[in-house]
Write a protein that holds these residues in place. Structure first.
Motif, PDB file in Angstrom:
ATOM      1  N   ASN A  34       0.867  -1.174   0.000  1.00 55.06           N
ATOM      2  CA  ASN A  34       0.000   0.000   0.000  1.00 55.06           C
ATOM      3  C   ASN A  34       0.906   1.225   0.000  1.00 55.06           C
ATOM      4  O   ASN A  34       2.131   1.091   0.027  1.00 55.06           O
ATOM      5  N   GLU A  35       0.349   2.422   0.010  1.00 54.09           N
ATOM      6  CA  GLU A  35       1.162   3.629  -0.085  1.00 54.09           C
ATOM      7  C   GLU A  35       2.103   3.758   1.107  1.00 54.09           C
ATOM      8  O   GLU A  35       3.220   4.247   0.970  1.00 54.09           O
ATOM      9  N   ASP A  36       1.663   3.309   2.259  1.00 50.89           N
ATOM     10  CA  ASP A  36       2.522   3.387   3.442  1.00 50.89           C
ATOM     11  C   ASP A  36       3.793   2.566   3.281  1.00 50.89           C
ATOM     12  O   ASP A  36       4.873   2.988   3.679  1.00 50.89           O
ATOM     13  N   VAL A  37       3.618   1.383   2.705  1.00 54.95           N
ATOM     14  CA  VAL A  37       4.778   0.519   2.478  1.00 54.95           C
ATOM     15  C   VAL A  37       5.783   1.242   1.590  1.00 54.95           C
ATOM     16  O   VAL A  37       6.985   1.230   1.838  1.00 54.95           O
ATOM     17  N   ILE A  38       5.274   1.899   0.561  1.00 57.01           N
ATOM     18  CA  ILE A  38       6.156   2.611  -0.365  1.00 57.01           C
ATOM     19  C   ILE A  38       6.841   3.778   0.342  1.00 57.01           C
ATOM     20  O   ILE A  38       8.038   4.008   0.170  1.00 57.01           O
ATOM     21  N   ARG A  39       6.101   4.497   1.167  1.00 56.65           N
ATOM     22  CA  ARG A  39       6.698   5.603   1.928  1.00 56.65           C
ATOM     23  C   ARG A  39       7.799   5.099   2.853  1.00 56.65           C
ATOM     24  O   ARG A  39       8.880   5.680   2.940  1.00 56.65           O
ATOM     25  N   ARG A  61      -0.848   4.214 -10.771  1.00 55.90           N
ATOM     26  CA  ARG A  61      -1.123   3.723 -12.127  1.00 55.90           C
ATOM     27  C   ARG A  61      -1.279   2.203 -12.125  1.00 55.90           C
ATOM     28  O   ARG A  61      -2.145   1.646 -12.786  1.00 55.90           O
ATOM     29  N   TRP A  62      -0.396   1.560 -11.352  1.00 59.88           N
ATOM     30  CA  TRP A  62      -0.414   0.089 -11.301  1.00 59.88           C
ATOM     31  C   TRP A  62      -1.758  -0.437 -10.811  1.00 59.88           C
ATOM     32  O   TRP A  62      -2.287  -1.419 -11.335  1.00 59.88           O
ATOM     33  N   LEU A  63      -2.300   0.282  -9.799  1.00 57.58           N
ATOM     34  CA  LEU A  63      -3.597  -0.145  -9.260  1.00 57.58           C
ATOM     35  C   LEU A  63      -4.676  -0.175 -10.338  1.00 57.58           C
ATOM     36  O   LEU A  63      -5.594  -0.983 -10.294  1.00 57.58           O
ATOM     37  N   GLU A  64      -4.532   0.707 -11.325  1.00 54.04           N
ATOM     38  CA  GLU A  64      -5.540   0.795 -12.387  1.00 54.04           C
ATOM     39  C   GLU A  64      -5.303  -0.208 -13.513  1.00 54.04           C
ATOM     40  O   GLU A  64      -6.133  -0.363 -14.399  1.00 54.04           O
ATOM     41  N   MET A  65      -4.131  -0.829 -13.485  1.00 50.92           N
ATOM     42  CA  MET A  65      -3.787  -1.696 -14.619  1.00 50.92           C
ATOM     43  C   MET A  65      -4.207  -3.146 -14.380  1.00 50.92           C
ATOM     44  O   MET A  65      -4.452  -3.571 -13.266  1.00 50.92           O
TER      45      MET A  65
END
Ligand SMILES: Nc1ncnc2c1ncn2[C@@H]1O[C@H](COP(=O)(O)OP(=O)(O)OP(=O)(O)O)[C@@H](O)[C@H]1O
Ligand SMILES: [Mg+2]
Lengths: 482, 254
Positions: A34-39, A61-65
């Motif tokens: 999730n975004e937290d992991v990336i942060r 973008r990946w989530l939409e693909m």
């Protein structure tokens, strides 16, 4: 005739030589994305703001693909939330500066792989940037490279030290949203190599990296960026092997090569990831995006690859020939056995005038494997006088495997010329009988025949790599054919 | 040296060899003649261990050892050599590499060290001259694009390199011009040795002018129906197989 098949089946059973697991304590993220992991990942790597933004954008973008399903391969869906997105050796802050400081367990691992790092590096004059799990731990031969002005370092280091170069070129060849796996990689890439060869410099040695997947359930997201400035030259070698595992492991790397005017890059890969056992269980999923952009006129890029590993491979090293007179080459040997599936090939995109490309693909299938070549040769309207030569050969061992060729040609320029040759042959019972009648054992015979079949590609590899590739093929074949 | 007793063999359920008996002593040269399709090549392939053929009955021993239970490569290492009637091509594998791999496999079996590339090159060049093949052939793929005669000379070159105990030559004289026939015959004569046996399959008695056999056998429909000395070949040439009561109208004449 049936006997040859039986032999094949028996010989297939030899175990994978590199199947072992190194016990090094890992500091690993909880599975999930999730975004937290990336942060957290970005923070841990002390990245500048632009990098985090770039990652987050890619993630969104990946989530939409949607995951592609058009390749000629078949595999269970990857559960992205069961993968851990960061894993590093225990003490990330006090990383070893020389081999003496390297965890001896790691060195032993390399030794088991037949890669005595220190000896190899010295003997071959190769600078080795060894990637172990996600963090680069060893870099040797830095000095002569620094003298020449060559930058060769982990990409995580480049992000901090050379942010202008990274910001300018990262994603310039493979945009973050290029495809499903590239987007995922852009969001969570862990580490990889960064190379910059300054104007007019011929890199004084071959650059080499050994990739290796370790810690269980750790997806590996390597990111490599090589920039060859005007009139420069570099030869880069990449090699991989992985330990035996029960669960399938995902590998989604991205490699970007940038070539300015008159630059030349030779990128060679010998890949030996765990392909799964004889029932197709385990093994690596290898979804890699490799692309080179010949931006400048008269630049030249060669991809040479020898692939024997992975359960599933999906890989198309490509060349965008934008500069006039630029040249793209693709030399490939892909060997599959047991239940391996490979869907590989190349894309040559001709944009500039008089651009030329050569594709030599050798596919070898044994066991119940499936080996597909998928190639796209595209000529845009501006590709005046462009040419391509493609040769696609398949060799079948036994009669339960398959080879497929999918050549696509799109030409929007009438002056462009394409030549395409394709052959399919079998290691025949008669050939095997001849070899055996001369006292050669079946494994050696097949290895010899296969090596002969691959000769045109092997001769493109740097010397020491060619020897290794030959050995690798032999090892893979020892376990696969008769 | 070689003892064949009541050998029966079939392929795809069809009986080809129907009880072959043959004794060959060390130092002897035997010739086998017979109509097309009579089983001559089958016999040679069965002796060499081609698994396409199934041995249904009989025994074969080489110096007392049961040959039939050994796989092809083990028979080769024990000294069985077959010069093929139709040598197969192996594209991409250089003749030199193929030959060196074979010679080293043999040396390993004999407990000798591998020959290195340079040593082998020297030896191979000498032997290729002996069969009048340009050493350039060593660099080409195994039999790849070789003419019929070149393939046959390549087979004899292999026999000379491997120094077998039992050399089986399946129509090594077929398709050769007069000069090549002489070269190949000289090669075969060079192989003649007190500790070696040679089994030659041929349709032409003229080969036997060059390589004088100790015995001639006539193989018809999977059986040896007549054996004799050198003169039997001449008689066959003059009278054809019909003389032996063979219905098949194929003859040994050209
Ligand atoms: N692999 C095979 N499958 C089916 N039949 C076969 C096979 N090999 C040989 N035969 C048959 O066995 C018989 C004997 O063949 P073989 O090759 O031994 O004859 P030959 O005596 O060598 O003949 P030639 O003088 O023409 O060389 C022929 O009828 C042939 O068709
Ligand atoms: Mg025959």
């Amino acid at each position: 005739m049936a006997t040859t098949d039986k032999e094949v089946r028996e010989l297939i059973k030899r175990d994978y030589e590199h199947g072992f697991v190194t016990e090094i304590e890992s500091d690993t993220f909880e599975p999930g994305l999730n975004e937290d992991v990336i942060r957290r990942l970005s923070e841990l790597k002390q990245e500048p703001e632009f990098m985090l933004e770039w990652r987050l954008k890619a993630y969104r973008r990946w989530l939409e693909m949607e995951e592609p399903d058009w390749a000629h391969v078949d595999y269970p869906k990857v559960k992205y939330n069961e993968i851990s997105y960061y894993s590093a050796p225990k003490r990330p802050e006090d990383m070893p500066q020389s081999l003496d400081e390297v965890d001896p367990e790691l060195l032993r691992t390399y030794e088991k792989l037949g890669i005595p790092l220190h000896e190899r590096a010295k003997l071959a004059g190769v600078a080795v940037d060894a990637v172990f799990d996600s963090v680069s731990v060893v870099t040797t031969f830095k000095e002569p490279l620094e003298k020449a002005g060559v930058i060769f370092c982990p990409i995580s280091e480049a992000v901090q030290k050379y942010p202008e170069l990274v910001e300018k070129y990262l994603g310039s060849v493979v945009p973050a949203a290029d495809n499903y796996f590239a987007a995922l990689n852009s969001a969570v890439f862990s580490d990889g190599s960064f190379v910059y060869i300054p104007k007019g410099v011929r890199c004084p040695m071959e650059l080499s990296t050994y990739f290796r997947i370790n810690a269980a359930n750790t997806g590996q997201f390597e990111r490599t960026l090589i920039i060859a400035d005007e009139g420069s030259y570099v030869s880069y070698l990449e090699g991989c092997t992985a330990p035996m595992r029960d669960e399938n492991q995902l590998h989604a790397a991205v490699v970007e090569l940038v070539l300015l005017k008159d630059a030349q890059i030779k990128y060679s890969t010998v890949q030996n990831w765990y392909p799964g056992d004889e029932n197709g269980k385990g093994g690596i999923y290898n979804f890699v995006t490799k692309r080179a952009a010949c931006i400048g006129d008269n630049s030249k890029v060669s991809w040479t690859q020898v692939e024997t590993g992975s359960a599933v491979t999906w890989k198309y090293p490509s060349c965008i020939l934008r500069g006039d007179n630029s040249v793209g080459e693709f030399y490939s040997v892909a060997l599959t056995h047991n239940y391996q599936q490979a869907d590989t090939g190349t894309k040559m995109i001709h944009l500039g005038k008089n651009t030329r490309s050569t594709v030599i693909s050798k596919g070898i299938s044994a066991g119940r494997s499936s080996n597909s070549y998928r190639g796209l040769i595209k000529f845009n309207p501006g590709a005046e006088g462009a040419r391509n030569f493609t040769q696609c050969d398949s060799l079948l061992i036994g009669d339960r495997c398959g080879a497929h060729t999918f050549p696509y040609i799109e030409s929007k320029n009438k002056s462009a010329i394409v030549e395409h040759e394709a052959t399919t042959s079998k290691v025949s019972d008669e050939q095997m009988f001849l070899c055996r009648q001369r006292g050669i054992n079946p494994e050696q015979a097949v290895s010899m025949i296969v090596n002969g079949f691959c000769k045109e590609v092997f001769k493109e590899l740097p010397m020491e790599f060619a020897v290794e590739a030959g050995k690798l093929l032999e090892v893979s074949l020892e376990g696969s054919v008769g | 040296m070689l003892s064949i007793k009541n050998l029966h063999a079939s392929v795809e359920g069809k009986q080809i060899l129907k009880g072959i008996n043959l004794e060959i002593k060390a130092g002897e040269v035997h010739a086998i003649m017979g109509p097309n399709g009579s089983g001559k090549s089958t016999l040679s392939q069965v002796l060499a261990g081609n698994e396409t053929f199934e041995v249904t009955e009989g025994d074969v021993t080489l110096n007392g050892d049961n040959l039939l239970e050994l796989p092809t490569e083990a028979r080769a290492r024990e000294g069985v050599f077959l010069a093929f009637q139709y040598p197969v091509e192996i594209p991409g594998v250089s003749n030199l590499q193929f030959l060196r791999t074979a010679v080293n496999a043999m040396r390993k079996h004999q407990g000798k060290d591998d020959m290195n590339a340079a040593e082998f090159m020297k030896l191979a060049k000498e032997v290729s001259k002996q069969v009048d093949l340009d050493p350039a052939f060593l660099k080409r793929g195994v039999n790849e694009g070789f003419s019929g005669g070149e393939k046959k000379r390549n087979e004899i070159m292999q026999a000379l390199l491997l120094q077998p105990k039992l050399a089986i030559l399946d129509e090594t004289d077929s398709g050769l011009d007069i000069d090549a026939l002489k070269v190949v015959s000289d090669g075969v004569n060079a192989l003649r040795a007190p500790d070696r046996a040679i089994l030659m399959i041929t349709h032409y008695q003229r080969l036997l002018d060059h390589i004088v056999p100790d015995y001639v056998h006539v193989l018809v429909d999977g059986k040896i129906i007549k054996s004799g000395g050198r003169e039997l070949a001449l008689e066959l040439e003059a009278k054809g197989y019909g003389w032996l009561g063979v219905k098949d109208n194929t003859t040994a004449s050209h």
